[in-house]
Enzyme design. Structure first.
Site, PDB file in Angstrom:
ATOM      1  N   TYR A 135      52.116  78.017  40.007  1.00  0.00           N
ATOM      2  CA  TYR A 135      51.805  77.738  39.174  1.00  0.00           C
ATOM      3  C   TYR A 135      50.409  76.915  38.285  1.00  0.00           C
ATOM      4  CZ  TYR A 135      53.884  74.547  35.554  1.00  0.00           C
ATOM      5  OH  TYR A 135      54.310  73.817  33.619  1.00  0.00           O
ATOM      6  N   HIS A 220      50.194  80.717  48.083  1.00  0.00           N
ATOM      7  CA  HIS A 220      50.043  79.169  48.756  1.00  0.00           C
ATOM      8  C   HIS A 220      49.368  79.121  50.337  1.00  0.00           C
ATOM      9  CE1 HIS A 220      53.106  77.010  45.813  1.00  0.00           C
ATOM     10  NE2 HIS A 220      54.093  78.900  45.774  1.00  0.00           N
TER      11      HIS A 220
END
Ligand code: XMP
Length: 564
Positions: A135, A220
């Site tokens: 994000y 990630h």
């Protein structure tokens, strides 16, 4: 998905916290958490006349990802200090840091939604490198002139990223490396000045960079499923932000000792020892700083494990030479608990009694100025969101109100910005014995919440005997350090058994052993059958009034670690 934090954790402070007397502050005894609701995010308190020390650090803006805390831990593992900051926090929230870089975390929102939390202008104006993760990367794209659209398919799970342009962020990484993805939106066009530095089969722009030190990665790096993730974080910190790596236990001890001296001056400090690692390290640090101005109070509430009081006294009084006041308040606690069966009522009774005993002891010491307590960073982070999640409260845990406000004490909280594993490293640095540093957590209300139903001295003795066997076998088989917790529970169920030729009708002991990272979730431990068998045999043979042992195979959630 987690919801975004609305409040920033307070920035790095000196650990001075005047606790409100208005009653809106919940303080743990037992002995942990001061939740300061009255302190505005971003305020910083001064310590004495001295110039505050500013640690070199990276700010992690927390957009509500379930992994935000993990990012912070991964950065710290690289010997770089960092703090989690709310998306709404002002620039002042990082004033306490010598800011070297900013990481924008992942989060559940979509950047094109009306209420999506954005990156505030100060982030782009700060002049330090920025790394957007998931994000966070989409925010960079969205806010700097690129575009983000919903992906036709959500990319979730393993992917292989291919480097397609050299960049310091990926220095030393394989040209193709496995990463963990979890996103529903994708970047359809990059902002001006950015170039793609890696792609996956599904994302032509899996990572991007510009020449001003801004990076975005769709995957990630903080999770274990990204095997080279630690290198990405290390590269960002060292190669991109140019940190020196000064966040070490040795430096922490030196700086904290100085801070405590500045804060306390020639004041007197009391500290409640619980036997756990947090209060032990706190006391040891404060003692290192101010020596005999510290007095520790150790309350034996009668709810401790076998030999625990003697062990704590041996370490602190005899080995470390601390001023230790030992209070055996067993009878007071047990009479307060008589007939109490409700778990929350047990916690309240124990918490209130603890405050009474502690306060009485402290009063005999004359003027006291400070209370040292072992609040940790996860407590601080959680307390910021506690107001939003009050309805989700499962157990009151540490929230036993009262001590500092009643006694008008300032708090010394030297561990306020540490994670548990860092506390252990600091404990080792300070020379605490390994068995104290690596001790499994033990709840403040002690064995009272491991006896289902009312608590009596006889039941405590039964549980202590069973617990001793569990510990003995778990340690003997070299399992202790692999388990988050392992213990016995005395249930209120009785079952029929045979012992020799005789029928018995006795208690059931439950064995609980879990693995966990942080107690928020836990998995029941797959203990070897041989260990289970020995524990069961020994308990049934050696502990009078127990004739059956069962093993709890419930994870958390849906269970909790403790039974009450
Ligand atoms: P649960 O049972 O909620 O526990 O999964 C999570 C962790 O917290 C400990 N625990 C407590 N610690 N006071 C404490 O200081 C309490 O009232 C309390 N209740 C649970 C538990 O041992 C586990 O490590």
């Amino acid at each position: 998905m987690d919801s975004p934090n609305d409040n920033a954790p307070a920035p790095l402070t000196d650990g001075t916290h005047r606790v409100s007397t208005s009653g809106d502050v919940e303080v743990s005894t037992y002995l942990g958490i001061a939740q300061e609701r009255e302190q505005a995010p971003g305020t910083r308190r001064s310590i004495g006349e001295s110039e505050p020390l500013k640690p070199e650090g990276i700010a992690v803006i927390d957009y509500g990802s379930q992994y935000s805390r993990l990012i912070a831990r991964r950065v710290r593992e690289q010997n770089v200090y960092c703090e989690l900051i709310s998306p709404t926090a002002p620039r002042a929230a990082v004033d306490g840091l010598d800011l070297k870089g900013i990481i924008l975390s992942g989060g559940p929102a979509s950047v094109y939604e009306d209420a999506a939390p954005l990156a505030q202008p100060w982030i782009f104006e700060s002049g330090v490198p920025v790394l957007g993760i998931c994000y966070g990367m989409q925010l960079l794209a969205h806010q700097l002139g690129g575009s983000v659209v919903p992906a036709t398919e959500r990319e979730y799970g393993f992917a292989v990223v291919h480097k397609n342009d050299p960049s310091p962020l990926f220095d030393g990484l394989d040209d193709e490396t496995a990463v963990w993805m979890s996103h529903g939106d994708r970047i359809s066009s990059m902002p001006p000045g950015f170039r793609s530095i890696a792609y996956t089969e599904n994302s032509p722009i899996a990572a991007m960079a510009n020449d001003a030190g801004m990076y975005g990665i769709q995957f990630h790096p903080e999770v274990a499923h990204t095997p080279q993730g630690a290198e990405v974080i290390r590269n960002f910190a060292y190669r991109v932000c140019g940190v020196s790596g000064s966040w070490t236990p040795g430096n922490f001890v030196a700086e904290t000792v100085q801070r405590i001296r500045d804060q306390v001056g020639d004041g007197r400090v009391i500290c409640a020892l619980s036997g756990g690692v947090d209060s032990a390290v706190t006391a040891r640090l404060v003692h290192e700083a101010i020596g005999d101005q510290l007095t520790c109070i150790f309350v034996n509430n009668g709810l401790l494990r076998r030999e625990e009081p003697e062990r704590v006294r041996a370490v602190f009084e005899r080995n470390l030479g601390l001023n230790l006041v030992y209070v055996d308040a067993t009878e007071r606690f047990l009479s307060g608990l008589a007939g109490v069966t409700d778990p929350e009522q047990k916690r309240k009774t124990i918490g209130a009694e603890f405050i009474n005993v502690f306060e009485e002891e402290a009063r005999t010491m004359g003027a006291v100025d400070f209370l040292a307590q072992g609040t940790l960073y996860p407590d601080v982070i959680e307390s910021e969101t506690a107001e939003h999640s009050a309805s989700h409260k499962i157990k009151t845990h540490h929230n036993v109100g009262g001590l500092p406000e009643r006694m008008q004490l300032d708090l010394v909280e030297p561990l306020r910005y540490l994670f548990k594993d860092e506390v252990r490293l600091v404990g080792a640095e300070l020379g605490l014995p390994p068995e104290m540093i690596n001790r499994q957590p033990f709840p403040g209300p002690g064995l009272a919440i491991r006896i289902i139903g009312d608590v009596t001295y006889d039941k405590l003795e039964t549980l202590r005997a069973a617990d001793w066997i569990v510990m003995d076998e778990i340690k003997g088989d070299g399992l202790y350090d692999q388990l988050w917790q392992s213990f016995a529970v005395l249930t209120d169920t009785r079952t029929v058994g045979v012992m020799g030729d005789l029928r018995t009708y006795q208690h059931v002991v439950a064995l609980r052993a879990v693995t966990s990272e942080d107690a928020m979730t836990a998995d029941w431990a797959r203990l070897p059958y041989e260990t289970l068998a020995r524990i069961s045999n020994r308990i049934v043979n050696e502990v009078p009034s127990v004739n059956r042992v069962v093993y709890d195979i419930t994870s958390k959630p849906p269970g909790t670690i403790e039974w009450e």
